[in-house]
Design a protein around this motif. Structure first.
Motif, PDB file in Angstrom:
ATOM      1  N   ARG A  70     -43.639 -27.936  14.010  1.00 22.35           N
ATOM      2  CA  ARG A  70     -43.727 -29.596  13.980  1.00 22.35           C
ATOM      3  C   ARG A  70     -41.981 -29.921  13.410  1.00 22.35           C
ATOM      4  O   ARG A  70     -41.602 -31.010  13.690  1.00 22.35           O
ATOM      5  N   PHE A  71     -41.717 -29.250  12.882  1.00 25.65           N
ATOM      6  CA  PHE A  71     -40.160 -29.898  12.132  1.00 25.65           C
ATOM      7  C   PHE A  71     -39.063 -28.882  12.426  1.00 25.65           C
ATOM      8  O   PHE A  71     -39.626 -27.605  12.882  1.00 25.65           O
ATOM      9  N   SER A  72     -37.825 -29.541  12.537  1.00 26.32           N
ATOM     10  CA  SER A  72     -36.829 -28.664  12.462  1.00 26.32           C
ATOM     11  C   SER A  72     -36.861 -27.264  11.306  1.00 26.32           C
ATOM     12  O   SER A  72     -36.476 -27.337  10.102  1.00 26.32           O
ATOM     13  N   PRO A  73     -36.506 -25.593  12.389  1.00 23.66           N
ATOM     14  CA  PRO A  73     -36.565 -24.726  11.673  1.00 23.66           C
ATOM     15  C   PRO A  73     -35.525 -24.887  10.756  1.00 23.66           C
ATOM     16  O   PRO A  73     -35.638 -24.246   9.144  1.00 23.66           O
ATOM     17  N   SER A  74     -33.715 -25.043  10.858  1.00 26.20           N
ATOM     18  CA  SER A  74     -33.112 -25.035  10.568  1.00 26.20           C
ATOM     19  C   SER A  74     -33.320 -25.872   8.741  1.00 26.20           C
ATOM     20  O   SER A  74     -32.709 -25.037   7.542  1.00 26.20           O
ATOM     21  N   ARG A  75     -33.694 -27.002   9.112  1.00 26.04           N
ATOM     22  CA  ARG A  75     -34.286 -27.656   7.359  1.00 26.04           C
ATOM     23  C   ARG A  75     -35.422 -27.166   6.568  1.00 26.04           C
ATOM     24  O   ARG A  75     -34.550 -27.096   6.094  1.00 26.04           O
ATOM     25  N   VAL A  76     -35.829 -26.962   7.116  1.00 29.08           N
ATOM     26  CA  VAL A  76     -37.018 -25.967   6.552  1.00 29.08           C
ATOM     27  C   VAL A  76     -36.912 -24.359   5.961  1.00 29.08           C
ATOM     28  O   VAL A  76     -36.226 -24.100   4.030  1.00 29.08           O
ATOM     29  N   PHE A  77     -35.553 -24.130   6.500  1.00 28.03           N
ATOM     30  CA  PHE A  77     -34.728 -23.077   6.354  1.00 28.03           C
ATOM     31  C   PHE A  77     -33.641 -23.193   4.538  1.00 28.03           C
ATOM     32  O   PHE A  77     -34.343 -22.701   3.820  1.00 28.03           O
ATOM     33  N   PHE A  78     -33.256 -23.863   4.918  1.00 25.63           N
ATOM     34  CA  PHE A  78     -32.428 -24.987   4.432  1.00 25.63           C
ATOM     35  C   PHE A  78     -32.433 -25.394   2.983  1.00 25.63           C
ATOM     36  O   PHE A  78     -32.602 -24.799   1.783  1.00 25.63           O
ATOM     37  N   ILE A  79     -34.040 -25.950   2.894  1.00 22.89           N
ATOM     38  CA  ILE A  79     -34.466 -26.106   1.824  1.00 22.89           C
ATOM     39  C   ILE A  79     -35.165 -25.581   0.755  1.00 22.89           C
ATOM     40  O   ILE A  79     -35.458 -25.572  -0.258  1.00 22.89           O
ATOM     41  N   SER A  80     -36.091 -24.339   2.186  1.00 23.27           N
ATOM     42  CA  SER A  80     -36.780 -23.230   0.673  1.00 23.27           C
ATOM     43  C   SER A  80     -35.344 -22.399   0.248  1.00 23.27           C
ATOM     44  O   SER A  80     -36.243 -22.463  -0.657  1.00 23.27           O
ATOM     45  N   ALA A  81     -34.306 -22.065   1.034  1.00 23.11           N
ATOM     46  CA  ALA A  81     -33.447 -21.497   0.416  1.00 23.11           C
ATOM     47  C   ALA A  81     -32.779 -22.315  -1.173  1.00 23.11           C
ATOM     48  O   ALA A  81     -32.649 -21.245  -1.899  1.00 23.11           O
ATOM     49  N   LEU A  82     -33.092 -23.463  -1.129  1.00 19.78           N
ATOM     50  CA  LEU A  82     -32.269 -24.079  -2.394  1.00 19.78           C
ATOM     51  C   LEU A  82     -33.546 -23.649  -3.458  1.00 19.78           C
ATOM     52  O   LEU A  82     -33.296 -23.101  -4.302  1.00 19.78           O
ATOM     53  N   LEU A  83     -34.291 -23.866  -2.831  1.00 21.95           N
ATOM     54  CA  LEU A  83     -35.775 -24.118  -4.111  1.00 21.95           C
ATOM     55  C   LEU A  83     -35.793 -22.385  -4.543  1.00 21.95           C
ATOM     56  O   LEU A  83     -36.673 -22.002  -5.093  1.00 21.95           O
ATOM     57  N   GLY A  84     -35.586 -21.919  -3.665  1.00 18.53           N
ATOM     58  CA  GLY A  84     -35.919 -20.317  -4.092  1.00 18.53           C
ATOM     59  C   GLY A  84     -34.588 -19.894  -4.399  1.00 18.53           C
ATOM     60  O   GLY A  84     -35.377 -19.090  -6.118  1.00 18.53           O
ATOM     61  N   ALA A  85     -33.946 -19.959  -4.279  1.00 20.15           N
ATOM     62  CA  ALA A  85     -32.316 -19.535  -5.562  1.00 20.15           C
ATOM     63  C   ALA A  85     -32.826 -20.622  -6.899  1.00 20.15           C
ATOM     64  O   ALA A  85     -32.518 -19.608  -7.887  1.00 20.15           O
ATOM     65  N   GLY A  86     -33.326 -22.178  -7.017  1.00 25.00           N
ATOM     66  CA  GLY A  86     -33.576 -22.194  -8.221  1.00 25.00           C
ATOM     67  C   GLY A  86     -34.877 -21.640  -8.903  1.00 25.00           C
ATOM     68  O   GLY A  86     -34.728 -20.946 -10.340  1.00 25.00           O
ATOM     69  N   PHE A  87     -35.634 -21.553  -8.197  1.00 25.53           N
ATOM     70  CA  PHE A  87     -36.909 -20.585  -8.764  1.00 25.53           C
ATOM     71  C   PHE A  87     -36.350 -19.221  -9.367  1.00 25.53           C
ATOM     72  O   PHE A  87     -36.536 -18.846 -10.383  1.00 25.53           O
ATOM     73  N   ASN A  88     -35.431 -18.687  -8.372  1.00 24.39           N
ATOM     74  CA  ASN A  88     -35.347 -17.561  -8.802  1.00 24.39           C
ATOM     75  C   ASN A  88     -34.627 -17.307 -10.446  1.00 24.39           C
ATOM     76  O   ASN A  88     -34.463 -16.380 -11.222  1.00 24.39           O
ATOM     77  N   LEU A  89     -33.385 -18.763 -10.163  1.00 24.49           N
ATOM     78  CA  LEU A  89     -33.166 -19.045 -11.898  1.00 24.49           C
ATOM     79  C   LEU A  89     -33.705 -18.849 -12.588  1.00 24.49           C
ATOM     80  O   LEU A  89     -33.703 -18.826 -14.320  1.00 24.49           O
ATOM     81  N   GLY A  90     -34.800 -18.932 -12.895  1.00 21.86           N
ATOM     82  CA  GLY A  90     -35.733 -19.125 -14.462  1.00 21.86           C
ATOM     83  C   GLY A  90     -36.208 -17.665 -14.777  1.00 21.86           C
ATOM     84  O   GLY A  90     -36.473 -18.146 -15.747  1.00 21.86           O
ATOM     85  N   VAL A  91     -35.652 -16.680 -13.758  1.00 23.93           N
ATOM     86  CA  VAL A  91     -35.397 -15.427 -14.927  1.00 23.93           C
ATOM     87  C   VAL A  91     -34.722 -15.660 -15.762  1.00 23.93           C
ATOM     88  O   VAL A  91     -35.448 -15.141 -16.616  1.00 23.93           O
ATOM     89  N   LEU A  92     -34.438 -16.258 -15.813  1.00 28.58           N
ATOM     90  CA  LEU A  92     -33.121 -16.360 -17.017  1.00 28.58           C
ATOM     91  C   LEU A  92     -33.365 -17.047 -18.519  1.00 28.58           C
ATOM     92  O   LEU A  92     -33.073 -17.132 -19.235  1.00 28.58           O
ATOM     93  N   HIS A  93     -34.964 -17.409 -18.293  1.00 25.77           N
ATOM     94  CA  HIS A  93     -35.130 -18.716 -19.559  1.00 25.77           C
ATOM     95  C   HIS A  93     -35.517 -17.926 -21.351  1.00 25.77           C
ATOM     96  O   HIS A  93     -35.990 -16.233 -20.490  1.00 25.77           O
ATOM     97  N   SER A  94     -33.999 -17.765 -21.413  1.00 23.25           N
ATOM     98  CA  SER A  94     -34.487 -16.695 -22.755  1.00 23.25           C
ATOM     99  C   SER A  94     -35.708 -16.511 -23.210  1.00 23.25           C
ATOM    100  O   SER A  94     -36.552 -15.684 -23.878  1.00 23.25           O
ATOM    101  N   GLU A  95     -36.543 -17.255 -23.446  1.00 20.23           N
ATOM    102  CA  GLU A  95     -38.456 -17.876 -24.036  1.00 20.23           C
ATOM    103  C   GLU A  95     -39.616 -17.328 -22.918  1.00 20.23           C
ATOM    104  O   GLU A  95     -40.360 -17.782 -22.905  1.00 20.23           O
ATOM    105  N   ASN A  96     -39.356 -16.594 -22.321  1.00 21.31           N
ATOM    106  CA  ASN A  96     -39.776 -16.706 -20.748  1.00 21.31           C
ATOM    107  C   ASN A  96     -41.098 -15.082 -21.689  1.00 21.31           C
ATOM    108  O   ASN A  96     -40.640 -14.404 -21.678  1.00 21.31           O
ATOM    109  N   THR A  97     -42.570 -15.353 -20.679  1.00 20.10           N
ATOM    110  CA  THR A  97     -43.444 -13.841 -21.110  1.00 20.10           C
ATOM    111  C   THR A  97     -44.002 -13.561 -19.977  1.00 20.10           C
ATOM    112  O   THR A  97     -42.799 -13.837 -18.835  1.00 20.10           O
ATOM    113  N   LEU A  98     -44.338 -12.401 -19.706  1.00 22.13           N
ATOM    114  CA  LEU A  98     -44.984 -12.096 -18.489  1.00 22.13           C
ATOM    115  C   LEU A  98     -45.112 -12.915 -17.402  1.00 22.13           C
ATOM    116  O   LEU A  98     -45.152 -13.307 -16.692  1.00 22.13           O
ATOM    117  N   TRP A  99     -46.538 -13.919 -18.025  1.00 20.82           N
ATOM    118  CA  TRP A  99     -47.010 -14.961 -17.389  1.00 20.82           C
ATOM    119  C   TRP A  99     -45.820 -15.571 -16.665  1.00 20.82           C
ATOM    120  O   TRP A  99     -46.015 -16.177 -15.327  1.00 20.82           O
TER     121      TRP A  99
END
Length: 391
Positions: A70-99
């Protein structure tokens, strides 16, 4: 006949590689995560399953809402790439736990749902003919992206685990930018006119679609468990054969990455003998490798064992783009995105069961014979493809 610019396929392939590097970033730095965040011995299976579960949840929601139709695949891809990259960076948080790590990997996987199947949808919108070969290059990019973090952590580099996360997030962002700026929606795209929540059930009423989908499900039982536990398999070999030292990260990269060649070869072979026959051939080889694994693990010389893993690495993924091709070719044009997405969702749900089962078996049984359990998948896939259905 629509003329597709020659740059389109390479751009989709590069973007797919960049974005799917997020997938196994956690696996490649597992020992570092365990050390820094005091993780238990089952963390590999849990974190791998978490990103898979995120991907399943994302693909199911994308399919249910028919987003890619229903929506432009290129836009869906772009938005998903940015959000995926952002949450991947969350692994760097120094206070992370397993959860919290499980949460970040889940969310990374969730937005990979807007990258991998959407990338295939974009390719299908450009390449009506020769789709099998095109998707072979695309899945080959997924393979390289999946293996890339292992290369970053091999002995040929000295970068830190934090840098691995930064690089993979940077690549994902770049891949999204490539798609939104250089790959407009394809000429064969046909947007669905409205939201239709029943589309998921409708595609499964097609017997040809079911045969292709079930073959894919069998393939997925084996694929990601094999990929996730390649380092374990190599480590087990060194423990069984004292005095042998292996560069496990580099070999893990090589065994997974060689699947790119398997995909490309499969794509070209399929143009000669057909997509279904090629898929059966690849699935048969990987199933045989599952059954032969105890013999090579226990008795094989180092060179023979590595050669065996290379062959397995090529065969285990070569059929993936072929199944996706069969899926795309056996649904209506305005349902391709949903069909590819829901098949991915169910297929990756199967990988969670396989990975968690394998993690449990490793803790309780002799590891020498465990990889034979993966043969269940290829056997099921071959039975599904063997039915008298003209795909």
């Amino acid at each position: 006949m629509v003329r597709v610019p020659k740059r389109i396929l390479p751009l989709i392939v590069i973007a797919q590689f960049c974005c799917t590097s997020l997938w196994f970033a956690g696996n490649a730095i597992m020992s570092d995560l365990a050390l820094n965040f005091n993780l238990n011995s089952q963390a590999l299976g849990q974190l791998t399953s978490s990103i898979q579960f995120g991907f399943i949840s994302g693909t199911f929601l994308f399919a249910l809402l028919t987003i890619t139709d229903r929506f432009s695949p290129s836009r869906v891809f772009f938005i998903s790439a940015l959000l995926g990259a952002g949450f991947n960076l969350g692994v760097l948080h120094s206070e992370n736990t397993l959860w919290s790590l499980l949460g970040f990997r889940f969310l990374t996987g969730f937005f990979l749902a807007g990258i991998y199947p959407v990338g295939m949808k974009i390719a299908a919108d450009y390449f009506e003919k020769g789709l099998g070969k095109s998707l072979s290059f695309l899945v080959g990019a997924l393979v390289l992206g999946t293996a890339f973090p292992h290369l970053l952590k091999s002995n040929i580099t000295t970068i830190s685990w934090e840098t691995v996360i930064l690089i993979t997030s940077g690549l994902a962002t770049l891949g999204g930018i490539f798609i939104i700026t250089l790959v407009p929606d394809g000429p064969y795209q046909k947007l669905a006119p409205k939201f239709d929540s029943t589309k998921i059930l409708q595609v499964f009423k097609n017997s040809k679609f079911r045969a292709a989908a079930f073959g894919y499900f069998g393939h997925m039982w084996e694929l990601y468990t094999f990929w996730a536990f390649v380092p374990f398999l190599l480590k087990t070999y060194t423990e069984l054969h004292s005095g042998i030292a292996l560069n496990i990260p580099m070999l893990s990269f090589s065994v997974i990455a060689i699947g790119t060649i398997g995909c490309i070869l499969g794509g070209y072979i399929s143009m000669q003998i057909g997509v279904k026959k090629t898929a059966i051939f690849a699935l048969s080889i990987s199933g045989i490798c599952c059954l032969l694994s105890p013999i090579l693990l226990l008795k094989g010389s180092t060179g023979l064992f590595i050669l065996f893993l290379i062959v397995w690495g090529m065969a285990v993924i070569a059929d993936s783009p072929l199944f996706s091709t069969l899926v795309a070719q056996n649904v209506e044009t305005e349902s391709k995105g949903t069909a590819l997405t829901i098949v991915n969702s169910i297929g990756f749900a199967i990988t969670i069961v396989s990975i968690l089962l394998f993690s449990y078996l490793i803790e309780h049984y002799n590891a020498h014979y465990l990889f034979t359990v993966l043969a269940i998948g290829p056997l099921f896939g071959l039975i599904s493809l063997g039915k008298k259905i003209n795909l």
